[in-house]
Design a protein around this motif. Structure first.
Motif, PDB file in Angstrom:
ATOM      1  N   ARG A   1       0.824  -1.210   0.000  1.00  0.00           N
ATOM      2  CA  ARG A   1       0.000   0.000   0.000  1.00  0.00           C
ATOM      3  C   ARG A   1       0.860   1.264   0.000  1.00  0.00           C
ATOM      4  NH1 ARG A   1      -4.718   1.376   4.471  1.00  0.00           N
ATOM      5  NH2 ARG A   1      -5.349   3.394   3.590  1.00  0.00           N
ATOM      6  N   ARG A   2       1.962   1.271   0.757  1.00  0.00           N
ATOM      7  CA  ARG A   2       2.799   2.464   0.832  1.00  0.00           C
ATOM      8  C   ARG A   2       3.389   2.810  -0.535  1.00  0.00           C
ATOM      9  NH1 ARG A   2       8.333   2.814   4.290  1.00  0.00           N
ATOM     10  NH2 ARG A   2       8.850   1.185   2.782  1.00  0.00           N
ATOM     11  N   GLU A   3       3.849   1.773  -1.269  1.00  0.00           N
ATOM     12  CA  GLU A   3       4.426   2.024  -2.580  1.00  0.00           C
ATOM     13  C   GLU A   3       3.354   2.542  -3.556  1.00  0.00           C
ATOM     14  OE1 GLU A   3       5.497   0.016  -0.485  1.00  0.00           O
ATOM     15  OE2 GLU A   3       7.589  -0.528  -0.756  1.00  0.00           O
ATOM     16  N   ARG A   4       2.149   1.992  -3.459  1.00  0.00           N
ATOM     17  CA  ARG A   4       1.079   2.483  -4.340  1.00  0.00           C
ATOM     18  C   ARG A   4       0.776   3.945  -4.033  1.00  0.00           C
ATOM     19  NH1 ARG A   4      -1.686  -2.339  -2.955  1.00  0.00           N
ATOM     20  NH2 ARG A   4      -3.297  -1.124  -1.884  1.00  0.00           N
ATOM     21  N   ARG A   5       0.813   4.300  -2.762  1.00  0.00           N
ATOM     22  CA  ARG A   5       0.530   5.687  -2.393  1.00  0.00           C
ATOM     23  C   ARG A   5       1.625   6.619  -2.922  1.00  0.00           C
ATOM     24  NH1 ARG A   5       0.562   8.541   3.564  1.00  0.00           N
ATOM     25  NH2 ARG A   5      -0.538  10.439   2.959  1.00  0.00           N
ATOM     26  N   ILE A   6       2.879   6.201  -2.811  1.00  0.00           N
ATOM     27  CA  ILE A   6       3.988   7.021  -3.293  1.00  0.00           C
ATOM     28  C   ILE A   6       3.872   7.228  -4.807  1.00  0.00           C
ATOM     29  CG2 ILE A   6       6.484   7.023  -3.676  1.00  0.00           C
ATOM     30  CD1 ILE A   6       6.789   5.751  -0.901  1.00  0.00           C
ATOM     31  N   LEU A   7       3.528   6.170  -5.547  1.00  0.00           N
ATOM     32  CA  LEU A   7       3.344   6.308  -6.985  1.00  0.00           C
ATOM     33  C   LEU A   7       2.198   7.270  -7.306  1.00  0.00           C
ATOM     34  CD1 LEU A   7       3.781   2.606  -8.174  1.00  0.00           C
ATOM     35  CD2 LEU A   7       5.322   4.521  -8.640  1.00  0.00           C
ATOM     36  N   HIS A   8       1.130   7.183  -6.521  1.00  0.00           N
ATOM     37  CA  HIS A   8      -0.015   8.079  -6.741  1.00  0.00           C
ATOM     38  C   HIS A   8       0.392   9.533  -6.492  1.00  0.00           C
ATOM     39  CE1 HIS A   8      -4.185   9.471  -6.752  1.00  0.00           C
ATOM     40  NE2 HIS A   8      -3.841  10.203  -5.720  1.00  0.00           N
ATOM     41  N   LEU A   9       1.124   9.772  -5.401  1.00  0.00           N
ATOM     42  CA  LEU A   9       1.544  11.140  -5.089  1.00  0.00           C
ATOM     43  C   LEU A   9       2.475  11.691  -6.168  1.00  0.00           C
ATOM     44  CD1 LEU A   9       2.225  10.770  -1.244  1.00  0.00           C
ATOM     45  CD2 LEU A   9       0.275  11.897  -2.329  1.00  0.00           C
ATOM     46  N   ARG A  10       3.329  10.824  -6.715  1.00  0.00           N
ATOM     47  CA  ARG A  10       4.309  11.304  -7.703  1.00  0.00           C
ATOM     48  C   ARG A  10       3.685  11.542  -9.079  1.00  0.00           C
ATOM     49  NH1 ARG A  10       6.660  13.846 -10.302  1.00  0.00           N
ATOM     50  NH2 ARG A  10       8.776  13.742 -11.156  1.00  0.00           N
ATOM     51  N   PHE A  11       2.863  10.579  -9.537  1.00  0.00           N
ATOM     52  CA  PHE A  11       2.424  10.633 -10.928  1.00  0.00           C
ATOM     53  C   PHE A  11       0.983  11.109 -11.101  1.00  0.00           C
ATOM     54  CE2 PHE A  11       5.839   7.447 -10.861  1.00  0.00           C
ATOM     55  CZ  PHE A  11       6.704   8.058 -11.756  1.00  0.00           C
ATOM     56  N   VAL A  12       0.207  11.147 -10.015  1.00  0.00           N
ATOM     57  CA  VAL A  12      -1.157  11.678 -10.090  1.00  0.00           C
ATOM     58  C   VAL A  12      -1.228  13.054  -9.449  1.00  0.00           C
ATOM     59  CG1 VAL A  12      -3.578  11.314  -9.484  1.00  0.00           C
ATOM     60  CG2 VAL A  12      -2.158   9.366 -10.126  1.00  0.00           C
TER      61      VAL A  12
ATOM     62  N   ASP B   1       1.418  14.790  -8.772  1.00  0.00           N
ATOM     63  CA  ASP B   1       2.547  15.548  -9.322  1.00  0.00           C
ATOM     64  C   ASP B   1       3.368  16.230  -8.225  1.00  0.00           C
ATOM     65  OD1 ASP B   1       4.128  16.344 -11.430  1.00  0.00           O
ATOM     66  OD2 ASP B   1       3.069  18.239 -11.729  1.00  0.00           O
ATOM     67  N   MET B   2       3.590  15.500  -7.123  1.00  0.00           N
ATOM     68  CA  MET B   2       4.386  16.028  -6.025  1.00  0.00           C
ATOM     69  C   MET B   2       5.852  15.691  -6.247  1.00  0.00           C
ATOM     70  SD  MET B   2       1.878  15.076  -2.784  1.00  0.00           S
ATOM     71  CE  MET B   2       3.046  15.723  -1.592  1.00  0.00           C
ATOM     72  N   THR B   3       6.734  16.522  -5.711  1.00  0.00           N
ATOM     73  CA  THR B   3       8.164  16.252  -5.794  1.00  0.00           C
ATOM     74  C   THR B   3       8.531  15.170  -4.778  1.00  0.00           C
ATOM     75  OG1 THR B   3       8.755  17.902  -4.112  1.00  0.00           O
ATOM     76  CG2 THR B   3       8.551  18.660  -6.406  1.00  0.00           C
ATOM     77  N   GLN B   4       9.729  14.612  -4.939  1.00  0.00           N
ATOM     78  CA  GLN B   4      10.172  13.582  -4.003  1.00  0.00           C
ATOM     79  C   GLN B   4      10.283  14.140  -2.591  1.00  0.00           C
ATOM     80  OE1 GLN B   4      13.610  11.401  -5.296  1.00  0.00           O
ATOM     81  NE2 GLN B   4      12.763  10.947  -7.325  1.00  0.00           N
ATOM     82  N   ALA B   5      10.703  15.392  -2.462  1.00  0.00           N
ATOM     83  CA  ALA B   5      10.808  16.003  -1.139  1.00  0.00           C
ATOM     84  C   ALA B   5       9.429  16.144  -0.493  1.00  0.00           C
ATOM     85  CB  ALA B   5      11.487  17.369  -1.242  1.00  0.00           C
ATOM     86  N   GLU B   6       8.457  16.545  -1.275  1.00  0.00           N
ATOM     87  CA  GLU B   6       7.090  16.683  -0.747  1.00  0.00           C
ATOM     88  C   GLU B   6       6.530  15.326  -0.351  1.00  0.00           C
ATOM     89  OE1 GLU B   6       5.538  20.592  -3.266  1.00  0.00           O
ATOM     90  OE2 GLU B   6       5.405  18.601  -4.156  1.00  0.00           O
ATOM     91  N   ILE B   7       6.808  14.319  -1.166  1.00  0.00           N
ATOM     92  CA  ILE B   7       6.334  12.977  -0.840  1.00  0.00           C
ATOM     93  C   ILE B   7       6.981  12.483   0.446  1.00  0.00           C
ATOM     94  CG2 ILE B   7       6.296  10.578  -1.615  1.00  0.00           C
ATOM     95  CD1 ILE B   7       6.230  11.657  -4.494  1.00  0.00           C
ATOM     96  N   ALA B   8       8.255  12.748   0.596  1.00  0.00           N
ATOM     97  CA  ALA B   8       8.971  12.308   1.802  1.00  0.00           C
ATOM     98  C   ALA B   8       8.328  12.895   3.050  1.00  0.00           C
ATOM     99  CB  ALA B   8      10.444  12.711   1.701  1.00  0.00           C
TER     100      ALA B   8
ATOM    101  N   VAL C   1       9.175   9.536   5.402  1.00  0.00           N
ATOM    102  CA  VAL C   1      10.450   8.860   5.161  1.00  0.00           C
ATOM    103  C   VAL C   1      11.408   9.876   4.554  1.00  0.00           C
ATOM    104  CG1 VAL C   1       9.365   6.604   4.830  1.00  0.00           C
ATOM    105  CG2 VAL C   1       9.725   8.093   2.856  1.00  0.00           C
ATOM    106  N   SER C   2      12.654   9.441   4.317  1.00  0.00           N
ATOM    107  CA  SER C   2      13.628  10.361   3.724  1.00  0.00           C
ATOM    108  C   SER C   2      13.423  10.437   2.208  1.00  0.00           C
ATOM    109  CB  SER C   2      15.047   9.878   4.011  1.00  0.00           C
ATOM    110  OG  SER C   2      15.317   8.674   3.316  1.00  0.00           O
ATOM    111  N   GLN C   3      13.951  11.519   1.630  1.00  0.00           N
ATOM    112  CA  GLN C   3      13.840  11.680   0.176  1.00  0.00           C
ATOM    113  C   GLN C   3      14.590  10.558  -0.549  1.00  0.00           C
ATOM    114  OE1 GLN C   3      14.795  15.589  -1.219  1.00  0.00           O
ATOM    115  NE2 GLN C   3      14.868  14.985  -3.373  1.00  0.00           N
TER     116      GLN C   3
END
Length: 252
Positions: A202-213, A215-222, A227-229
């Motif tokens: 679930r965590r990986e699916r959420r990270i993919l959603h935040l990045r590609f849906v 459109d958040m940066t890696q820092a924002e997702i972190a 978690v860390s960037q």
């Protein structure tokens, strides 16, 4: 929503109506309670559904409530009438307002999400993210996404309506059907990716959603995930590789 307690006069009139069935008295009770029906109807106002139609449905529920209400049970009329009117409005949306049939539970989720989004808009002063709406509605991200996707089934465009295009002589949606669409080449790929997503935690699916849906940066997702960037970058690479391998049929 605040309830409306009827004065003693109305309680006596309800008791008399129960005894006599006086139609004139029933009509008087309905007229006095009309503001309550309008208040209930406004809760479910939608831009694509005329308020006048919803008000009429709420009034129908009010008539049923007046005819069935028993004042001797010690319950305020509004306590009995509001659920009756809400039931009529929800039945109206379920049976007539949706362009595509949807299960009742999914329709209720759509209305719940819309109320949550409206509340967040007023509180945050901006459009909320999907995660924020899901949290406000006390739903999982997957449930919220399913509800938002189902909301698109509320309205349908006529095939005779002009399709978006530049110029005055735009073709209708019907005329545009059957043309070669480059997007068809992506259908199989999207289907493969959708199926492959199920293998991810679930965590990986959420990270993919935040990045590609989102459109958040890696820092924002972190910051969002906690978690860390560097971990975000590593999880993105690993998840994308897993999706690629699964989509290609490489289970290794």
């Amino acid at each position: 929503m605040a309830t409306v307690t009827l004065p003693p006069r109305d309680t006596l009139d309800f008791q008399r109506y129960r005894r006599t069935g006086d139609v004139g008295l029933r009509d008087a009770l309905i007229e006095r309670a009309l503001p309550l029906a309008h208040q209930v109807a406004r809760r479910y106002q939608r831009s694509s559904e005329p308020l006048e139609d919803i008000v009429q449905v709420a009034r129908l529920g009010l008539v049923k409530a007046v005819e069935r209400f028993d004042p001797d049970r010690g319950v305020a009329f509004s306590t009995y009438a509001v659920p009756t009117m809400l039931g009529e409005i929800k039945r109206y949306f379920r049976d007539t307002a949706w362009s595509v049939h949807m299960p009742r539970s999914l329709q209720e989720r759509v209305f719940h999400l819309e109320r949550a989004e409206k509340a967040l808009n007023g509180r945050l002063g901006r459009a909320p993210s999907v995660e924020e709406v899901a949290e406000e509605a006390r739903l999982t991200l997957e449930e919220a996404l399913e509800g938002l996707e189902a909301a698109a089934a509320y309205d349908a465009r006529s095939l005779d309506a002009p399709a978006p295009a530049e110029g005055r002589d735009a073709p209708s949606y019907g005329e545009s059907l059957g043309r070669e669409d480059d997007g068809f080449e992506l259908v199989e790929d999207r289907g493969a990716v959708r199926a492959a997503l199920r293998i991810l935690p679930r965590r990986e699916r959420r990270i993919l959603h935040l990045r590609f849906v989102e459109d958040m940066t890696q820092a924002e997702i972190a910051r969002r995930v906690g978690v860390s960037q560097m971990q975000v970058s590593r999880l993105l690479r690993r998840s994308l590789q897993q999706l690629h391998d699964a989509a290609e049929g490489d289970e290794g």
